[in-house]
Design an enzyme around this catalytic site. Structure first.
Site, PDB file in Angstrom:
ATOM      1  N   GLN A  92       1.184   3.519   2.157  1.00 38.68           N
ATOM      2  CA  GLN A  92       1.829   3.716   3.470  1.00 38.68           C
ATOM      3  C   GLN A  92       2.436   2.409   3.997  1.00 38.68           C
ATOM      4  OE1 GLN A  92       2.764   6.288   5.233  1.00 38.68           O
ATOM      5  NE2 GLN A  92       1.976   7.629   3.648  1.00 38.68           N
ATOM      6  N   SER A  93       2.924   1.560   3.113  1.00 40.15           N
ATOM      7  CA  SER A  93       3.467   0.266   3.530  1.00 40.15           C
ATOM      8  C   SER A  93       4.741   0.418   4.362  1.00 40.15           C
ATOM      9  CB  SER A  93       3.776  -0.564   2.277  1.00 40.15           C
ATOM     10  OG  SER A  93       4.541  -1.701   2.615  1.00 40.15           O
ATOM     11  N   ASN A  94       4.702  -0.115   5.588  1.00 37.62           N
ATOM     12  CA  ASN A  94       5.918  -0.161   6.413  1.00 37.62           C
ATOM     13  C   ASN A  94       6.910  -1.160   5.838  1.00 37.62           C
ATOM     14  OD1 ASN A  94       5.021   1.603   8.641  1.00 37.62           O
ATOM     15  ND2 ASN A  94       3.441   0.033   8.864  1.00 37.62           N
ATOM     16  N   ALA A 152       7.355  -1.839   2.668  1.00 37.09           N
ATOM     17  CA  ALA A 152       8.055  -1.236   1.527  1.00 37.09           C
ATOM     18  C   ALA A 152       9.188  -0.333   2.030  1.00 37.09           C
ATOM     19  CB  ALA A 152       7.064  -0.445   0.674  1.00 37.09           C
ATOM     20  N   ALA A 161       0.855  -1.186   0.000  1.00 35.74           N
ATOM     21  CA  ALA A 161       0.000   0.000   0.000  1.00 35.74           C
ATOM     22  C   ALA A 161       0.894   1.240   0.000  1.00 35.74           C
ATOM     23  CB  ALA A 161      -0.878  -0.007   1.244  1.00 35.74           C
TER      24      ALA A 161
END
Ligand SMILES: Cc1ncc(COP(=O)(O)O)c(C=O)c1O
Length: 330
Positions: free
Chosen positions: A76-78, A80, A74
């Site tokens: 706001q992917s942590n 990523a 997403a």
């Protein structure tokens, strides 16, 4: 005999455990009942649970001779953001394939993705298959350019990534040997799966955050996958991967999801505030606050009772607080 590629050290271990007596009392538990396992303090690039999985999946990428990591998530992917940091730490490139389109003003994890030098490819408004397809296309493009890409799975969760949480559960067994409940947010499922492998399904309370449509099946598949792929790496006494484990054995309530993945709920916002105001601990609005909201409702329905040692796994996600600010009410 199957064997896993070497783990690459990326984090600071063991992460600490801390008593949380004021939060315990707030929840209706005894002051000594609640312990926070601080995997948010895992170190690399803002920390969080993804660092443990990346020690395994980046280990594989290096063993394969990769020169660039490709992963999905997403906006706001942590995961990523942590992948971007792991790439920097190991001298690899990084392409993040994210759902949606470029925001007018990057916030939260996107600021860190940029700071960490990741190349971001926006996949548009796609479902899971569409996101996978977009990442496949990026891998192909990189190969055409003469690069050697390695795909890091969604959320870091495959049979190898889960080994990171097998290690974490083993660490926790030493730190809190009498843990009756270990409470964790469930996104792609790998964190819960690793805990279940070592601690057994009865001691792990997963709280679904709505990232995948089939969390129980996924967790079960990952539990079976890690046991089959790396039996030699399971610690002694790891009982959770028993052949007769079925999805219904997993404690995985889905009632904290609310309006969907990435969206706070009144209960998660209340939990976020409670952790901050009782213990000075900052959760994130859409994973760890939902885990705490799930613990609060488990106490209310009598599934977690006063006198039972309970661990809340803080899996990180602080940058998301600044990416989701408009919807937290904070
Ligand atoms: C802060 C945070 N907590 C928990 C999770 C869930 O972990 P998992 O994907 O292993 O289920 C994630 C990732 O999705 C996360 O970023």
């Amino acid at each position: 005999m199957p064997s896993a590629p070497p783990r690459v050290p990326l984090g600071t271990w063991p992460t600490p455990v801390e008593a949380a007596p004021r939060l315990a009392t707030h929840l209706g538990l005894e002051p000594d009942d609640l312990v926070l396992k601080r995997d948010d303090l895992s170190g690399l690039g803002g920390g969080g649970n993804k660092v443990r999985k990346l020690e395994r999946t980046v280990g594989r990428a290096l063993a394969e001779g990769a020169d660039v990591l490709v992963t999905t998530g997403a906006a706001q992917s942590n995961h990523a953001r942590a992948t971007a940091a792991a790439a920097r730490r190991t001298g690899l490139g990084c392409v993040l394939v994210l759902v949606g389109g470029p925001p007018a003003r990057p916030a939260g994890n996107l600021v860190l993705d940029e700071l960490l030098g990741a190349e971001v490819e926006w996949a548009g408004d796609v479902d899971a298959d569409g996101l996978d397809g977009a990442a496949d296309a990026v891998v192909e493009r990189l190969r055409d350019e003469g690069r050697r890409p390695s795909r890091v799975p969604y959320g870091g969760s495959d049979a190898l990534g889960v080994l990171g949480y097998v290690t974490a559960a083993d660490e926790l067994r030493v730190q809190v040997p009498d843990a009756r409940h270990v409470v964790v947010a469930v996104g792609s499922g790998g964190t819960m799966a690793g805990l279940v492998v070592v601690l057994g399904a009865a001691r792990v309370l997963g709280v679904d955050v709505g990232a995948v449509p089939d969390p129980q099946d996924r967790v079960l598949r990952l539990v079976r996958g890690v046991a089959a792929a790396s039996p030699e790496l399971l610690p002694a006494g790891a009982t959770g991967a028993a052949a007769d484990l079925v999805a219904a054995d997993l404690r995985l309530p889905r009632d904290e999801v609310g309006d969907g993945y990435g969206l706070p709920t009144p209960a998660s916002t209340a939990a976020l505030r409670a952790a901050a105001l009782t213990e000075g601990v900052v959760l994130d609005p859409v994973y760890t606050a939902k885990a705490l909201a799930g613990l609060a409702s488990a106490v209310r329905r009598g599934e977690v009772r006063p006198g039972e040692r309970t661990v809340l796994l803080h899996t990180g996600g602080l940058p998301g607080l600044f990416g989701h600010r408009s919807t937290t009410g904070v």
